[in-house]
Scaffold this motif. Structure first.
Motif, PDB file in Angstrom:
ATOM      1  N   LEU A   1      27.845  10.378  36.458  1.00  0.00           N
ATOM      2  CA  LEU A   1      27.797   8.977  36.030  1.00  0.00           C
ATOM      3  C   LEU A   1      26.326   8.575  35.978  1.00  0.00           C
ATOM      4  CD1 LEU A   1      29.902   6.723  35.434  1.00  0.00           C
ATOM      5  CD2 LEU A   1      29.663   6.000  37.798  1.00  0.00           C
ATOM      6  N   ASP A   2      25.880   8.090  34.837  1.00  0.00           N
ATOM      7  CA  ASP A   2      24.469   7.689  34.653  1.00  0.00           C
ATOM      8  C   ASP A   2      23.491   8.774  35.102  1.00  0.00           C
ATOM      9  OD1 ASP A   2      25.278   5.239  33.688  1.00  0.00           O
ATOM     10  OD2 ASP A   2      25.330   4.340  35.702  1.00  0.00           O
ATOM     11  N   GLY A   3      23.808   9.994  34.798  1.00  0.00           N
ATOM     12  CA  GLY A   3      22.903  11.110  35.105  1.00  0.00           C
ATOM     13  C   GLY A   3      22.928  11.564  36.546  1.00  0.00           C
ATOM     14  N   LYS A   4      23.800  10.952  37.348  1.00  0.00           N
ATOM     15  CA  LYS A   4      23.877  11.352  38.759  1.00  0.00           C
ATOM     16  C   LYS A   4      25.227  11.994  39.039  1.00  0.00           C
ATOM     17  CE  LYS A   4      20.764   7.804  40.366  1.00  0.00           C
ATOM     18  NZ  LYS A   4      20.731   6.367  40.513  1.00  0.00           N
ATOM     19  N   LEU A   5      25.215  12.960  39.939  1.00  0.00           N
ATOM     20  CA  LEU A   5      26.460  13.633  40.301  1.00  0.00           C
ATOM     21  C   LEU A   5      27.151  12.808  41.375  1.00  0.00           C
ATOM     22  CD1 LEU A   5      28.058  16.215  39.694  1.00  0.00           C
ATOM     23  CD2 LEU A   5      26.835  17.322  41.555  1.00  0.00           C
TER      24      LEU A   5
ATOM     25  N   ALA B   1      27.466   9.861  27.280  1.00  0.00           N
ATOM     26  CA  ALA B   1      26.031   9.732  27.586  1.00  0.00           C
ATOM     27  C   ALA B   1      25.735   9.711  29.085  1.00  0.00           C
ATOM     28  CB  ALA B   1      25.444   8.473  26.926  1.00  0.00           C
ATOM     29  N   CYS B   2      26.561  10.414  29.860  1.00  0.00           N
ATOM     30  CA  CYS B   2      26.302  10.457  31.311  1.00  0.00           C
ATOM     31  C   CYS B   2      25.453  11.679  31.672  1.00  0.00           C
ATOM     32  CB  CYS B   2      27.604  10.454  32.087  1.00  0.00           C
ATOM     33  SG  CYS B   2      28.529  11.981  31.899  1.00  0.00           S
ATOM     34  N   GLY B   3      25.221  12.576  30.724  1.00  0.00           N
ATOM     35  CA  GLY B   3      24.355  13.727  30.985  1.00  0.00           C
ATOM     36  C   GLY B   3      25.065  15.076  30.999  1.00  0.00           C
ATOM     37  N   LYS B   4      26.350  15.094  30.579  1.00  0.00           N
ATOM     38  CA  LYS B   4      27.119  16.352  30.621  1.00  0.00           C
ATOM     39  C   LYS B   4      26.470  17.431  29.735  1.00  0.00           C
ATOM     40  CE  LYS B   4      31.059  14.627  29.153  1.00  0.00           C
ATOM     41  NZ  LYS B   4      30.884  13.185  29.023  1.00  0.00           N
ATOM     42  N   THR B   5      26.204  17.043  28.475  1.00  0.00           N
ATOM     43  CA  THR B   5      25.656  18.026  27.535  1.00  0.00           C
ATOM     44  C   THR B   5      24.246  18.438  27.958  1.00  0.00           C
ATOM     45  OG1 THR B   5      27.058  17.187  25.778  1.00  0.00           O
ATOM     46  CG2 THR B   5      25.151  18.446  25.082  1.00  0.00           C
ATOM     47  N   THR B   6      23.469  17.484  28.490  1.00  0.00           N
ATOM     48  CA  THR B   6      22.118  17.824  28.969  1.00  0.00           C
ATOM     49  C   THR B   6      22.206  18.848  30.100  1.00  0.00           C
ATOM     50  OG1 THR B   6      21.386  15.606  28.406  1.00  0.00           O
ATOM     51  CG2 THR B   6      19.966  16.846  29.873  1.00  0.00           C
TER      52      THR B   6
ATOM     53  N   PHE C   1      14.016  12.147  29.335  1.00  0.00           N
ATOM     54  CA  PHE C   1      13.633  12.147  27.915  1.00  0.00           C
ATOM     55  C   PHE C   1      12.845  10.852  27.701  1.00  0.00           C
ATOM     56  CE2 PHE C   1      17.684  14.575  27.791  1.00  0.00           C
ATOM     57  CZ  PHE C   1      17.215  15.750  27.227  1.00  0.00           C
ATOM     58  N   GLY C   2      11.554  10.926  27.661  1.00  0.00           N
ATOM     59  CA  GLY C   2      10.732   9.722  27.550  1.00  0.00           C
ATOM     60  C   GLY C   2      10.943   8.860  28.781  1.00  0.00           C
ATOM     61  N   SER C   3      11.484   7.639  28.569  1.00  0.00           N
ATOM     62  CA  SER C   3      11.717   6.760  29.714  1.00  0.00           C
ATOM     63  C   SER C   3      13.167   6.864  30.204  1.00  0.00           C
ATOM     64  CB  SER C   3      11.397   5.313  29.312  1.00  0.00           C
ATOM     65  OG  SER C   3      12.210   4.958  28.219  1.00  0.00           O
ATOM     66  N   VAL C   4      13.959   7.686  29.546  1.00  0.00           N
ATOM     67  CA  VAL C   4      15.385   7.789  29.917  1.00  0.00           C
ATOM     68  C   VAL C   4      15.581   8.907  30.945  1.00  0.00           C
ATOM     69  CG1 VAL C   4      17.715   8.222  29.050  1.00  0.00           C
ATOM     70  CG2 VAL C   4      16.081   6.976  27.638  1.00  0.00           C
ATOM     71  N   GLN C   5      16.198   8.535  32.070  1.00  0.00           N
ATOM     72  CA  GLN C   5      16.501   9.534  33.096  1.00  0.00           C
ATOM     73  C   GLN C   5      17.883  10.102  32.780  1.00  0.00           C
ATOM     74  OE1 GLN C   5      14.359   9.856  36.162  1.00  0.00           O
ATOM     75  NE2 GLN C   5      15.439  11.784  36.289  1.00  0.00           N
ATOM     76  N   ALA C   6      17.921  11.288  32.180  1.00  0.00           N
ATOM     77  CA  ALA C   6      19.203  11.871  31.764  1.00  0.00           C
ATOM     78  C   ALA C   6      19.920  12.529  32.938  1.00  0.00           C
ATOM     79  CB  ALA C   6      18.974  12.886  30.658  1.00  0.00           C
ATOM     80  N   LEU C   7      19.189  13.190  33.806  1.00  0.00           N
ATOM     81  CA  LEU C   7      19.774  13.825  34.989  1.00  0.00           C
ATOM     82  C   LEU C   7      18.911  13.478  36.192  1.00  0.00           C
ATOM     83  CD1 LEU C   7      20.547  17.438  33.665  1.00  0.00           C
ATOM     84  CD2 LEU C   7      22.181  15.576  33.947  1.00  0.00           C
ATOM     85  N   SER C   8      19.575  13.187  37.305  1.00  0.00           N
ATOM     86  CA  SER C   8      18.813  12.783  38.489  1.00  0.00           C
ATOM     87  C   SER C   8      19.383  13.461  39.735  1.00  0.00           C
ATOM     88  CB  SER C   8      18.871  11.261  38.606  1.00  0.00           C
ATOM     89  OG  SER C   8      18.183  10.855  39.750  1.00  0.00           O
ATOM     90  N   ASP C   9      18.591  14.300  40.334  1.00  0.00           N
ATOM     91  CA  ASP C   9      18.920  14.985  41.589  1.00  0.00           C
ATOM     92  C   ASP C   9      20.314  15.615  41.579  1.00  0.00           C
ATOM     93  OD1 ASP C   9      18.369  15.958  44.074  1.00  0.00           O
ATOM     94  OD2 ASP C   9      18.893  14.120  45.131  1.00  0.00           O
ATOM     95  N   ILE C  10      20.533  16.495  40.611  1.00  0.00           N
ATOM     96  CA  ILE C  10      21.833  17.177  40.497  1.00  0.00           C
ATOM     97  C   ILE C  10      21.787  18.470  41.321  1.00  0.00           C
ATOM     98  CG2 ILE C  10      23.464  18.271  38.900  1.00  0.00           C
ATOM     99  CD1 ILE C  10      23.197  15.372  38.201  1.00  0.00           C
ATOM    100  N   SER C  11      22.726  18.602  42.248  1.00  0.00           N
ATOM    101  CA  SER C  11      22.839  19.841  43.021  1.00  0.00           C
ATOM    102  C   SER C  11      24.312  20.215  43.138  1.00  0.00           C
ATOM    103  CB  SER C  11      22.276  19.664  44.427  1.00  0.00           C
ATOM    104  OG  SER C  11      20.904  19.412  44.394  1.00  0.00           O
ATOM    105  N   PHE C  12      24.633  21.441  42.822  1.00  0.00           N
ATOM    106  CA  PHE C  12      26.008  21.944  42.996  1.00  0.00           C
ATOM    107  C   PHE C  12      25.996  23.457  42.857  1.00  0.00           C
ATOM    108  CE2 PHE C  12      25.625  21.281  38.424  1.00  0.00           C
ATOM    109  CZ  PHE C  12      26.210  22.413  37.878  1.00  0.00           C
TER     110      PHE C  12
END
Lengths: 242, 259
Positions: A201-205, A37-42, A11-22
């Motif tokens: 955590l911080d958009g990472k799984l 704000a770790c990215g759950k809802t996103t 979202f703009g400069s915010v990395q909400a999710l990063s390389d999520i695989s499951f």
């Protein structure tokens, strides 16, 4: 089955999710955990197509969901803070959902009775308490016997009896092969229900494996202690299936 | 596949159930009856009504549309978690909003107009102008709500645009006319007037009502242009652009935006 491959969202400069695989298999209740704000809802909104991923793929039964919406026929969704048109009654809301899905909503009456919504069916949703609106949201998610159930803090605002009823319903659905993704901050609540954990955590799984495996790796008895250890850990633990 | 009719029907009746629409209807009906009672001449009543409609219709329509879109945000999420396409939801809501606002404003003038014996050819033009302003304003409202996520900024922008359409646009035209009075400005003012749907509607209506003295500064200069065939085509094209551009932009953005 839900499969997420290398999902990114900015979202703009915010990395909400990063390389999520499951992946989540049918009949498994998966707890989606992580601090605010770790990215759950996103992540949940990405599964529903409400958020468009920057990169990566989401597959439902092997099909990429990008640009499609038919797959949502199979989904029951309970948002974090349900907000309905204030002048609509629960009866009208359920009728609308039945008409939209062209489905008779076989479990509607059963769910309405279980949550004690009978006396509120004709009242305007705007005049109902937060807890009652949450019950309405629960019925809306469960009444179509969904194959996939996505629950974002579903018991927030529910009284203990309604919360227990809700969790029992979710477990019974999972036994009938419904895939469940359950987001909650109350770890104790998840401990009794979920079989698999996704920890963000911080958009990472940081963890995607069974609850038993998490306890084994962290050497703790309770899920809560294991999660705390996980947060403290500086490096990510091995991922599910790797 | 989702039932398109159910979504359109729900949106339409949900908008119509708003108490604010009833208040709007009553305000328009009261204005029509009041003006018809105060002013004896039907033509003068229609002119006075045009001024009321020119101010009230854009204000109510744009504010109602903006607030409706914002207040439906969470419900939009719920609807889009059903097998409903974004396009279907967008068009259903847009049609429901513009249709309900237009219906409400037309009935608010037509019913008392019939009762007070105001119905003639000019009144039909007034109704058409009312419908046009309602549709355009509700579409601009949709465009604002879809693009601007912050509710307060969105409502502020809607009010700002209304202020521009009602006062600022003509004020700028007047300033330019005074400052550049030695230059031929007909074409420039013609183009300038197309940048304001309220001005376009007012010019078209006043020409039909044969009351050019009330055209305003930009309107007076565009009169010659608008009375010709070319002018009429030009005004119609500008109106089509005002209808199409906000809808296309809003629809495009709504299909792609994150909720």
């Amino acid at each position: 089955m839900i499969e997420v491959r290398h999902l990114y969202k900015t979202f703009g400069s915010v990395q909400a999710l990063s390389d999520i695989s499951f992946s989540v298999k049918p009949g498994v209740i998966t707890g989606l955990l992580g601090p605010n704000a770790c990215g759950k809802t996103t992540l949940i909104k990405s599964l529903l197509g409400l958020v468009v991923p920057t990169r990566g793929q989401i597959l439902f039964d092997g099909k990429d969901i990008a640009g499609s919406y038919g797959y949502r026929e199979e989904i029951g969704y309970m948002p974090q803070n349900p907000d309905f048109p204030s002048n609509l009654s629960p009866r009208e809301l359920f009728a609308l959902l039945r008409a939209v899905k062209r489905d008779s909503g076989l479990r509607q009456d059963e769910c309405v009775e279980l949550f004690g919504l009978g006396p509120f069916m004709k009242r305007a949703l705007g005049g109902l308490s937060v807890g009652t609106r949450q019950k309405v949201s629960a019925v809306a998610a469960l009444m179509f016997n969904p194959r996939i159930l996505i629950l974002d803090e579903p018991t927030a605002g529910l009284d203990p009896l309604a919360a227990a009823t809700f969790k029992a319903l979710v477990v019974s659905l999972a036994k009938n092969d419904t895939t469940v993704i359950f987001v909650s901050h109350v770890i104790l609540e998840l401990e009794r229900v979920v079989e698999q954990i996704l920890f963000l955590l911080d958009g990472k799984l940081h963890f995607a494996n069974s609850v038993t495996e998490l306890r084994r790796i962290m050497g703790k008895e309770s899920l809560e202690e294991s999660i705390l250890e996980l947060v403290k850990a500086e490096t990510a633990v091995p991922m599910h299936g790797k | 596949m989702a039932n398109r009719g159910a979504v359109v029907k729900f949106e339409f009746f949900n908008v119509l159930r708003s108490r604010w629409l009833l208040v709007y209807f009553i305000a328009l009906a009261a204005s029509t009856i009041g003006l018809a009672r105060i002013v004896d001449d039907p033509r003068k009543t229609q002119l006075a009504l045009l001024n009321v409609v020119g101010v009230l219709c854009p204000l109510v329509s744009v504010l109602f549309a903006v607030t409706y879109w914002y207040s439906s945000e969470r419900f939009t999420e719920l609807m889009l978690s059903q097998p409903v396409s974004r396009g279907m939801l967008f068009w259903s809501r847009l049609l429901a909003l513009s249709g309900s606002l237009t219906l409400c404003s037309l009935l608010g003038i037509l019913l008392p107009g019939l009762f007070c014996g105001l119905l003639d050819g000019a009144m039909i033009w007034l109704l058409a102008a009312t419908g046009f302003l309602s549709v355009i304003s509700s579409m601009i409202g949709a465009l604002i709500a879809v693009y601007v996520q912050d509710r307060m900024r969105g409502i502020g922008l809607a009010l700002g645009l209304w202020f521009y359409a009602e006062l600022l646009h003509d004020g700028i035209a007047l300033t330019a006319l005074i400052s550049l009075r030695d230059y031929p400005l007909d074409l420039a003012v013609g183009i300038w007037s197309a940048l304001n749907p309220v001005c376009l509607t007012r010019v078209a209506m006043l020409l039909r009502l044969d009351a050019p003295l009330l055209l305003g500064h930009s309107g007076a200069l565009v009169r010659n242009l608008a009375q010709s065939d070319t002018g009429l085509y030009y005004a119609a094209a500008a109106a089509m652009v005002w209808l199409a551009v906000p809808v296309c932009l809003a629809s495009r953005h709504f299909r792609r935006r994150d909720l």
